[in-house]
Enzyme design. Structure first.
Site, PDB file in Angstrom:
ATOM      1  N   SER A 137       0.850  -1.196   0.000  1.00 38.85           N
ATOM      2  CA  SER A 137       0.000   0.000   0.000  1.00 38.85           C
ATOM      3  C   SER A 137       0.882   1.240   0.000  1.00 38.85           C
ATOM      4  O   SER A 137       1.996   1.216   0.546  1.00 38.85           O
ATOM      5  CB  SER A 137      -0.876   0.018   1.257  1.00 38.85           C
ATOM      6  OG  SER A 137      -1.521   1.269   1.389  1.00 38.85           O
ATOM      7  N   TYR A 150      -1.816  -0.965  10.216  1.00 43.22           N
ATOM      8  CA  TYR A 150      -1.896  -1.183   8.766  1.00 43.22           C
ATOM      9  C   TYR A 150      -0.601  -0.748   8.075  1.00 43.22           C
ATOM     10  O   TYR A 150      -0.010  -1.512   7.300  1.00 43.22           O
ATOM     11  CB  TYR A 150      -3.088  -0.401   8.210  1.00 43.22           C
ATOM     12  CG  TYR A 150      -3.318  -0.602   6.730  1.00 43.22           C
ATOM     13  CD1 TYR A 150      -3.876  -1.778   6.244  1.00 43.22           C
ATOM     14  CD2 TYR A 150      -2.973   0.384   5.813  1.00 43.22           C
ATOM     15  CE1 TYR A 150      -4.090  -1.967   4.888  1.00 43.22           C
ATOM     16  CE2 TYR A 150      -3.177   0.206   4.452  1.00 43.22           C
ATOM     17  CZ  TYR A 150      -3.744  -0.978   3.996  1.00 43.22           C
ATOM     18  OH  TYR A 150      -3.945  -1.163   2.647  1.00 43.22           O
ATOM     19  N   ALA A 151      -0.153   0.478   8.358  1.00 39.57           N
ATOM     20  CA  ALA A 151       1.027   1.009   7.670  1.00 39.57           C
ATOM     21  C   ALA A 151       2.258   0.154   7.956  1.00 39.57           C
ATOM     22  O   ALA A 151       3.033  -0.168   7.043  1.00 39.57           O
ATOM     23  CB  ALA A 151       1.260   2.457   8.097  1.00 39.57           C
ATOM     24  N   SER A 153       2.324  -2.998   8.872  1.00 35.30           N
ATOM     25  CA  SER A 153       2.200  -4.337   8.263  1.00 35.30           C
ATOM     26  C   SER A 153       2.595  -4.288   6.791  1.00 35.30           C
ATOM     27  O   SER A 153       3.259  -5.191   6.279  1.00 35.30           O
ATOM     28  CB  SER A 153       0.779  -4.881   8.423  1.00 35.30           C
ATOM     29  OG  SER A 153      -0.153  -4.196   7.589  1.00 35.30           O
ATOM     30  N   LYS A 154       2.197  -3.214   6.102  1.00 35.48           N
ATOM     31  CA  LYS A 154       2.499  -3.118   4.666  1.00 35.48           C
ATOM     32  C   LYS A 154       3.972  -2.816   4.435  1.00 35.48           C
ATOM     33  O   LYS A 154       4.577  -3.309   3.475  1.00 35.48           O
ATOM     34  CB  LYS A 154       1.606  -2.056   4.020  1.00 35.48           C
ATOM     35  CG  LYS A 154       0.124  -2.435   3.998  1.00 35.48           C
ATOM     36  CD  LYS A 154      -0.115  -3.712   3.230  1.00 35.48           C
ATOM     37  CE  LYS A 154      -1.594  -4.001   3.032  1.00 35.48           C
ATOM     38  NZ  LYS A 154      -1.844  -5.223   2.239  1.00 35.48           N
TER      39      LYS A 154
HETATM   40  N1  LIG Z   1      -8.598  -0.308  -1.715  1.00 36.90           N
HETATM   41  C1  LIG Z   1      -7.562   0.484  -1.446  1.00 36.90           C
HETATM   42  O1  LIG Z   1      -7.672   1.731  -1.429  1.00 36.90           O
HETATM   43  C2  LIG Z   1      -6.214  -0.136  -1.179  1.00 36.90           C
HETATM   44  C3  LIG Z   1      -5.093   0.708  -1.140  1.00 36.90           C
HETATM   45  C4  LIG Z   1      -3.845   0.162  -0.882  1.00 36.90           C
HETATM   46  C5  LIG Z   1      -3.710  -1.206  -0.672  1.00 36.90           C
HETATM   47  N2  LIG Z   1      -4.807  -2.006  -0.710  1.00 36.90           N
HETATM   48  C6  LIG Z   1      -4.605  -3.448  -0.476  1.00 36.90           C
HETATM   49  O2  LIG Z   1      -5.213  -4.192  -1.518  1.00 36.90           O
HETATM   50  C7  LIG Z   1      -5.517  -5.503  -1.032  1.00 36.90           C
HETATM   51  C8  LIG Z   1      -6.915  -5.880  -1.478  1.00 36.90           C
HETATM   52  O3  LIG Z   1      -7.837  -5.037  -0.822  1.00 36.90           O
HETATM   53  P1  LIG Z   1      -9.181  -4.493  -1.522  1.00 36.90           P
HETATM   54  O4  LIG Z   1      -9.060  -3.031  -1.568  1.00 36.90           O
HETATM   55  O5  LIG Z   1      -9.453  -5.259  -2.766  1.00 36.90           O
HETATM   56  O6  LIG Z   1     -10.235  -4.820  -0.356  1.00 36.90           O
HETATM   57  P2  LIG Z   1     -11.475  -5.820  -0.272  1.00 36.90           P
HETATM   58  O7  LIG Z   1     -11.992  -5.636   1.111  1.00 36.90           O
HETATM   59  O8  LIG Z   1     -12.404  -5.586  -1.422  1.00 36.90           O
HETATM   60  O9  LIG Z   1     -10.813  -7.263  -0.438  1.00 36.90           O
HETATM   61  C9  LIG Z   1     -10.072  -7.867   0.598  1.00 36.90           C
HETATM   62  C10 LIG Z   1     -10.395  -9.356   0.604  1.00 36.90           C
HETATM   63  O10 LIG Z   1      -9.583  -9.969   1.623  1.00 36.90           O
HETATM   64  C11 LIG Z   1     -10.391 -10.939   2.274  1.00 36.90           C
HETATM   65  N3  LIG Z   1      -9.915 -11.190   3.630  1.00 36.90           N
HETATM   66  C12 LIG Z   1      -9.825 -10.313   4.654  1.00 36.90           C
HETATM   67  N4  LIG Z   1      -9.422 -10.941   5.770  1.00 36.90           N
HETATM   68  C13 LIG Z   1      -9.254 -12.250   5.437  1.00 36.90           C
HETATM   69  C14 LIG Z   1      -8.876 -13.411   6.169  1.00 36.90           C
HETATM   70  N5  LIG Z   1      -8.592 -13.378   7.480  1.00 36.90           N
HETATM   71  N6  LIG Z   1      -8.807 -14.584   5.503  1.00 36.90           N
HETATM   72  C15 LIG Z   1      -9.110 -14.651   4.186  1.00 36.90           C
HETATM   73  N7  LIG Z   1      -9.500 -13.595   3.456  1.00 36.90           N
HETATM   74  C16 LIG Z   1      -9.569 -12.407   4.076  1.00 36.90           C
HETATM   75  C17 LIG Z   1     -11.782 -10.298   2.319  1.00 36.90           C
HETATM   76  O11 LIG Z   1     -12.799 -11.269   2.558  1.00 36.90           O
HETATM   77  C18 LIG Z   1     -11.859  -9.649   0.947  1.00 36.90           C
HETATM   78  O12 LIG Z   1     -12.425 -10.531  -0.016  1.00 36.90           O
HETATM   79  C19 LIG Z   1      -5.329  -5.437   0.492  1.00 36.90           C
HETATM   80  O13 LIG Z   1      -4.107  -6.053   0.832  1.00 36.90           O
HETATM   81  C20 LIG Z   1      -5.276  -3.956   0.786  1.00 36.90           C
HETATM   82  O14 LIG Z   1      -4.540  -3.661   1.948  1.00 36.90           O
HETATM   83  C21 LIG Z   1      -6.062  -1.501  -0.963  1.00 36.90           C
END
Ligand SMILES: NC(=O)c1ccc[n+]([C@@H]2O[C@H](COP(=O)([O-])OP(=O)(O)OC[C@H]3O[C@@H](n4cnc5c(N)ncnc54)[C@H](O)[C@@H]3O)[C@@H](O)[C@H]2O)c1
Length: 248
Positions: A137, A150-151, A153-154
């Protein structure tokens, strides 16, 4: 669409967090490139079909069992995308609860290490090489208040990416991270945001970026897919920023 059609035919991919957002779109993009893709998520159940796996990534025993089920079924795992993640409650160092810290670190960091560990035997057999992509992230690089779990962990995921790239280079496995900025998914409640809210979040404060726009899940999935294609074979141990210049 990135890559040639059929570019990944004969390859097996595992995508964690494959039920939603960036992970769900990555599943579609890799399938369109010809890969057999097994989507892993805690929200999947038996009704979701053969190439889905229910797994709570907060539990290492479940991770190991899940990877072994997939590996035994498919024979080989060529690609692993560690995409699942949670933000956890907003909290600062001064007030974060231990269980909230532990859960964010378990899902965002520990699961990346132990899913990779569980997949490595299936990826390194047969000397065909492989690809691991970890989803980081922009928050790993840009301090935002009340996001310590969060920060951090990433940031650690990017460190793991660099270490693992060195460890797996002898097996011709590329290991990279993608660092998205604000992306229209459910994770920050963004899916429910109005266009006005999104525009504000993309243009102001700690989540702002140079284009003043949210990414769509496809924007990030295409970058992940690129890092799974042979065209990116000289890229390893890197973090590719896909945050519209929020980190420059
Ligand atoms: N959306 C943003 O703005 C953004 C920005 C930077 C990084 N990210 C990263 O992108 C990645 C995907 O996130 P997203 O935005 O698609 O969110 P999202 O919530 O749509 O998808 C996350 C998925 O992870 C699954 N999940 C969560 N905890 C879990 C667990 N314990 N076991 C199994 N599955 C689990 C959820 O069920 C979900 O399907 C993440 O790692 C997030 O940190 C997202």
């Amino acid at each position: 669409m990135i890559g040639q059609p059929e570019a990944l035919t004969g390859r097996t991919a595992v995508v964690t967090g494959g039920a939603s957002g960036i992970g769900a779109r990555t599943v579609e993009v890799l399938r369109a490139l010809g890969a057999r893709v097994v989507a892993v998520d805690k929200s999947f159940g038996p009704a979701d079909g053969e190439d889905t796996e229910h797994c709570d990534l907060g539990d290492v025993a479940e991770i190991r069992a899940c990877a072994d089920r997939i590996g035994r079924r498919t024979g080989r795992i060529d690609i692993l995308v560690n995409c699942a993640g949670i933000v956890g409650p907003e909290a600062s160092v001064a007030d974060i609860a231990e269980d909230a810290w532990d859960l964010v670190q378990a899902v965002n960091l520990k699961a990346v290490v132990f899913m990779s560990q569980a997949v490595i035997p299936y990826m390194t057999r047969g000397a065909r090489g492989g690809n691991i992509v970890n989803v980081s992230s922009a928050s790993a690089h840009r301090a935002t208040a009340r996001s310590v779990a969060y920060a951090s962990s990433k940031a650690a995921v990017e460190s793991v990416t660099r270490v693992l790239a060195g460890e797996l280079a002898p097996h011709d496995v590329n290991v990279n991270a993608v660092a998205p900025g604000v992306t229209a998914t459910a994770i920050f409640g963004a899916a429910q945001d109005s266009d006005e809210d999104r525009a504000r979040r993309a243009s102001q404060g700690a989540t702002g970026n140079l284009f003043n726009r949210f990414a769509q899940p496809d924007d990030i999935a295409q970058v992940i897919a690129f890092l799974c294609l042979p065209e990116s074979r000289q890229i390893t141990g890197q973090t590719v920023h896909a945050s519209a210049g929020s980190i420059v």
